[in-house]
Write a protein that holds these residues in place. Structure first.
Motif, PDB file in Angstrom:
ATOM      1  N   GLU A   1      33.983 -18.736   4.964  1.00  0.00           N
ATOM      2  CA  GLU A   1      32.906 -19.410   4.227  1.00  0.00           C
ATOM      3  C   GLU A   1      32.568 -20.747   4.897  1.00  0.00           C
ATOM      4  O   GLU A   1      31.406 -21.075   5.125  1.00  0.00           O
ATOM      5  CB  GLU A   1      33.340 -19.625   2.773  1.00  0.00           C
TER       6      GLU A   1
ATOM      7  N   HIS B   1      39.562 -21.122  -5.267  1.00  0.00           N
ATOM      8  CA  HIS B   1      39.470 -19.667  -5.106  1.00  0.00           C
ATOM      9  C   HIS B   1      40.728 -18.969  -5.628  1.00  0.00           C
ATOM     10  O   HIS B   1      40.648 -17.976  -6.337  1.00  0.00           O
ATOM     11  CB  HIS B   1      39.337 -19.306  -3.622  1.00  0.00           C
TER      12      HIS B   1
ATOM     13  N   HIS C   1      39.520 -26.556  -2.193  1.00  0.00           N
ATOM     14  CA  HIS C   1      38.646 -25.383  -2.169  1.00  0.00           C
ATOM     15  C   HIS C   1      39.459 -24.079  -2.203  1.00  0.00           C
ATOM     16  O   HIS C   1      39.164 -23.168  -2.968  1.00  0.00           O
ATOM     17  CB  HIS C   1      37.775 -25.469  -0.912  1.00  0.00           C
TER      18      HIS C   1
HETATM   19 ZN   LIG Z   1      34.150 -21.116  -1.854  1.00  0.00          ZN
END
Ligand SMILES: [Zn+2]
Length: 999
Positions: free
Chosen positions: A162, A69, A65
């Motif tokens: 997040e 990004h 993840h």
């Molecule tokens: Zn994300």
């Protein structure tokens, strides 16, 4: 290209016709680098590409993840901080995104314009294969120690925050508990998104190693879709990727099991808890299909389990759902219920939410009992046909959800391709479904044998009961504190602060002019005028207007019958949204609601009834006077879709619905009222910005008022009133309304391909006669004031309307606010209207973005010109200072005429506005747009003129638009939705009226 041919080192492995999406599939492998390419070649000019990498996790640091990004934050050719954001703002892409799934990471994008498409591909290819992965970006995206003004340390980071958000949502925690209960000892035990407890342990070095290992050509699959020749795409990939790679890497080993771990059947879990929570649990049974079994036939097994989930709990009248709802054991079927086939070990989940913990075992017993009963008695014909119809329609329908339909094809293809299957194995959905139907027809025990295999006799199951717990919250807090301490102990405070400063310096450093313009930006001169005229035909059938749109609908027919609502008294208006819900869900005379619903679903794709109203643009007011029966009215629209071969049966059902609905089942009406109210109430916080915008327009025009009555917070007050009034009184009113509506006449509109249109035209005369439909009657003469009156809400009056700075303040739950106001803009069919559009877009992405988001701290800011209503709307989203935002906006407008306007930014704003104007539409949406243009006086010619004006706009034009905004009188209503905590005495004194929602 031919099978066996080699082009620039790419060998054509196979070429296949792919039915169902009118495409030819070309599958190639670049021998030396291992890069695999699959191109769905067809006539669609909206091309899509996607880079997909297998990224199995070996821990929960969220490396996949964080990497997803980070690669989008600067690469060799595009050494910027935020190439992704820049690209999004200056391209006409119809999709641009990236996502991390449980074992793969995918980067898809699409555009209707070739040069733009290759710009997108250039930035994405460079990002994934040649990212800079700077240390500063790692600090920004992953996790770092930050110090506030009081020198208090805390852990911060984009992905870290997040995922903290994800882990503070009860439903997400339930999902992950369900999944992990069956995944111990496999790669799915770990969270590819990252667990906030583990994310801080990820290092920059490990991230770079992860990139090296997985983002290589040997582990990459490129999915392509559209009309750009395959050779051109291969040329591009060769030059921009293969020729530049220093090493090609190895494909990732995709194997689910990493060690043997016995399954745990009963799991008691806990999750985050809200302050006043009733602490009810979610009880889910989960079943797993092993990798060994799944690999035997990925396509068949995926389809079988998806079909079973639709059949058994896909709808309120499906056997398991019906039994669970009637049992009263909980509130509803759980949100996790469904299947996940995008992993090597598919998981099926089924259960209930809102369950008292001690009742949880009964939920499991009941589910198993229903499944056993179904196996014993066989599946009913009605249920089977309902599920089949749902699948048939879904398979044929070309839809757009936040992007092109090709995304659906991409996901289907990757489902098998990522696990080593051919790219089309899981794409041939229709063929697989035909085989399923044949098996079901040949063997009456086929479906029940599947239920036994995947559910009842499946040894890989778990029953997980997850309960909200305050202790869980505090536990997490203390673990977080401990983590922070450990993190600080590993380093020294000066070191941490130096790291932080390095990141800030990087973020704040001005971008050199050369780098700033390195992202290829589409020149306005290369934007083409796109003609989206829609040919809507008009005739009369027995006095009833018939509008038709011929579109390539793939064998589906969309029909809508429009009844004018404006033949009614204004006092009936508030009841209409609920009336619409009840008509299709209440059953008919002698037919119980459940049977009626099942009949609808066995025969057609859907049947719904909704209210519809829009303003007529100023330029068409003459037309509205000339055509008072069709143009500029308020409507109730009955909309249904069906496979064209089911036209006769579908119209028969619609006839029953029109002639036989009698609202006699008041118990059912009561249930519907409660459900509609619960839905509306829960949508207020998530959609508060929409509600606020609607409210601020409710005194602009009759149209603004009607929309507020039907869809705004006024409707929440209405529902509350109806609940008090009681269902019997409501039923009586509904009968009166329905009879008046039918006397008011109707018009019919059909969207289909030529065969579909022909067959419907033959049916219509008899349908019209037997449904007793009559020609359109005139609008009732009602003064606008009556509608304004209906939008008035009870509340506490504070400042007088003359002195109030905020006309209405609406108190909502939560901790943030939403502001909304509007100012006058230019009429629709003028060049000035387009200037207003570009100016609002420009401000939204530049000055207002800076003032409201960056400095003010709001999560979102909107400013857009709606020349149809004649107002430009300003609004904020999740705003910690909504009152200040209104003040800031007003002050800004006072001096907007003297602001600098940047020519490069203007060009980007034109591209952005253009992109919204030419967004491609699905066949169904094209049909709906066609009739909408007829009913409200819009034309394709106007649209074309608008595009021409748009492409000629200069910075000078925007300066003039700014001067107009500066001079515009403040008229629109200012509305702030806010949590109580943001309201002070001082603000109360400046507020006109304070309204508390009846929640
Ligand atoms: Zn994300």
């Amino acid at each position: 290209m031919k099978k066996g041919e080699v082009y620039k080192g790419f060998e054509v492995i196979d070429i296949k016709k792919i039915p169902g999406c009118a495409s030819k599939g070309v599958y190639l492998i670049h021998k030396e680098s291992g890069l695999e390419v699959f191109h769905l070649v067809n006539k669609d000019p909206e091309n899509l590409f996607a880079f997909a990498f297998n990224t199995p996790s070996k821990d929960s640091t969220g490396a996949a993840h964080v990497l997803e990004h980070s690669v989008l934050c600067g690469s060799k050719k595009y050494p910027l901080k935020d190439p992704f954001l820049q690209l999004a703002n200056q391209s006409i892409n119809t999709y641009l995104n990236a996502y991390t799934a449980s074992d793969r990471t995918v980067f898809p994008a699409s555009s209707p314009e070739k040069s733009d498409y290759f710009n997108l591909m250039s930035v994405y290819a460079d990002a994934v294969f040649f990212p800079l992965l700077k240390e500063e970006i790692f600090s920004q995206e992953c996790c770092r120690v930050e110090y506030d003004e009081k020198n208090t340390p805390s852990l911060q980071g984009v992905v870290y925050n997040e995922m903290k958000g994800v882990y503070s949502s009860f439903d997400s925690v339930v999902s992950s508990e369900d999944e992990s209960s069956l995944s111990r000892g496999t790669i799915y035990e770990y969270d590819s998104g990252g667990n906030p407890f583990v994310i801080p342990t990820l290092t920059h070095k490990a991230l770079k190693a992860f990139h090296k290992k997985y983002y290589c050509t040997s582990n990459c699959r490129v999915f392509l879709y559209g009309n750009i020749p395959t050779e051109e795409q291969l040329d591009f990939l060769y030059e921009n990727v293969i020729a530049r790679c220093r090493s090609y890497g190895k494909p990732a080993v995709m194997k689910s099991v990493i060690r043997k771990t016995p399954a745990e059947h009963f799991v008691e879990a806990y999750g985050p808890c809200e302050e006043n929570s009733d602490k009810k649990s979610v009880s889910n049974i989960n079943w797993k299909i092993s990798e060994e079994d799944f690999r035997k036939d990925i396509s068949r097994i995926s389809l079988e389990v998806m079909f079973l989930s639709d059949l058994l709990w896909g709808d309120d009248c499906a056997p398991v759902t019906k039994a669970l709802l009637e049992s009263g054991l909980g509130d509803d079927i759980s949100h996790q219920s469904g299947v996940d086939v995008n992993r090597l070990e598919p998981v099926i989940t089924l259960g209930m939410c809102g369950v008292q913990k001690e009742k949880a075992p009964e939920v499991r017993k009941l589910i198993l009992k229903v499944l056993e009963d179904v196996c014993r008695n066989g599946i009913s014909k009605g249920d089977y046909e309902r599920a089949v119809m749902g699948f048939e329609v879904a398979n044929r329908e070309v839809l757009r959800f936040n992007g092109p339909y090709s995304l659906v094809l991409m996901r289907r293809s990757l489902r098998g391709w990522c696990y080593g299957e051919k790219p089309w194995t899981t794409l041939m959905f229709a063929d697989e479904f035909d085989r399923l139907k044949k098996r079901a027809a040949a063997d009456k025990n086929y479906i029940t044998s599947l239920i036994k295999k995947y559910f009842l006799d499946n040894p890989d199951w778990s029953f997980v009961v997850t309960t909200p717990s305050l202790e869980w919250n505090s536990n997490r807090d203390s673990i977080e504190k401990k983590l922070l301490k450990e993190r600080i102990a590993q380093s020294t405070v000066p070191e941490l602060k130096a790291e932080l400063k390095k990141m800030y310096d990087f973020q704040n450093a001005p971008v050199p002019e050369k780098a700033r313009n390195c992202i290829p930006h589409l020149k306005v001169s290369s934007l083409k005028k796109i003609d989206d005229r829609i040919d809507t035909k008009h005739t009369l059938v027995d006095g009833i207007p018939l509008f038709t749109n011929e579109e390539n609908t793939n064998g589906i027919t969309y029909a809508d019958i429009w009844f004018p609502a404006d033949v009614l008294k204004s006092s009936y208006y508030p009841y209409l949204p609920l009336f619409c819900e009840c008509i299709v869900q209440c059953g008919w005379k002698d037919v119980d609601w459940n049977d009626a619903l099942l009949k609808i679903q066995r025969t057609m794709g859907s049947l719904s009834f909704t209210t519809k109203a829009s303003a007529v643009p100023e330029c068409s007011s003459q037309l509205a006077r000339e055509e008072p029966l069709t143009v500029g009215r308020e409507w109730l629209c009955m909309r249904f879709k069906f496979l064209s071969e089911y036209a006769a049966q579908s119209f028969e059902i619609v006839k029953d619905c029109i002639c036989r609905t009698d609202f006699s089942d008041t118990e059912r009406i009561k249930t519907i009222i409660n459900a509609v109210y619960a839905n509306a109430a829960s949508s207020i916080v998530s959609g508060a910005h929409v509600y606020a915008a609607m409210r601020s327009s409710c005194t602009d025009s009759r149209n603004g008022a009607v929309n507020e009555i039907w869809q705004g917070i006024t409707q929440v007050f209405t529902l509350k009133k109806i609940m008090k009034e009681g269902e019997a009184g409501v039923a009586k009113k509904f009968r009166k309304i329905f009879s008046a509506i039918k006397k008011g006449g109707c018009l019919i509109h059909i969207t289909s391909d030529s065969d579909g249109l022909e067959s419907v035209k033959k049916l219509l005369p008899s349908f019209i006669k037997r449904s007793a439909l009559v020609p359109l009657k005139k609008k009732r003469n009602i003064k606008d004031g009556k509608f304004y009156k209906l939008t008035e809400l009870p509340g506490k009056n504070c400042a007088g309307s003359e002195t109030a700075l905020y006309d209405e303040v609406v108190i909502i739950p939560g901790t943030v606010g939403y502001a909304s106001t509007n100012i006058k803009c230019s009429p629709y069919d003028t060049k000035e209207a387009m200037e207003d559009c570009v100016l609002t877009h420009y401000l939204e992405t530049t000055d207002l973005w800076k003032k409201i988001r960056t400095e003010g701290g709001a999560y979102g800011v909107f400013f857009s010109a709606n020349s149809i209503s004649g107002y430009s709307k300003f609004g904020t989203y999740r705003d910690p200072k909504p009152f200040l935002s209104i003040d800031t906006f007003r002050k800004y407008l006072e001096e907007i005429g003297s602001k600098e306007i940047d020519a490069v930014d203007v060009e980007k704003s034109i591209t952005g506005t253009y992109s919204a104007e030419i967004e491609p539409k699905s066949p169904a949406t094209r049909g709906m747009t066609g009739i909408f243009r007829e009913l409200y006086g819009f034309s394709g010619e106007q649209k074309l003129r608008r595009l021409e004006w748009l492409l000629k706009i200069t910075p000078e034009d925007l300066r003039n638009a700014a001067l107009r905004f500066e001079a515009a009188p403040r008229k629109g209503k200012t509305v702030v939705f806010t949590s109580k905590t943001l309201l002070s005495d001082k603000i109360e004194k400046k507020s006109g009226k304070i309204i508390t929602l009846p929640l």
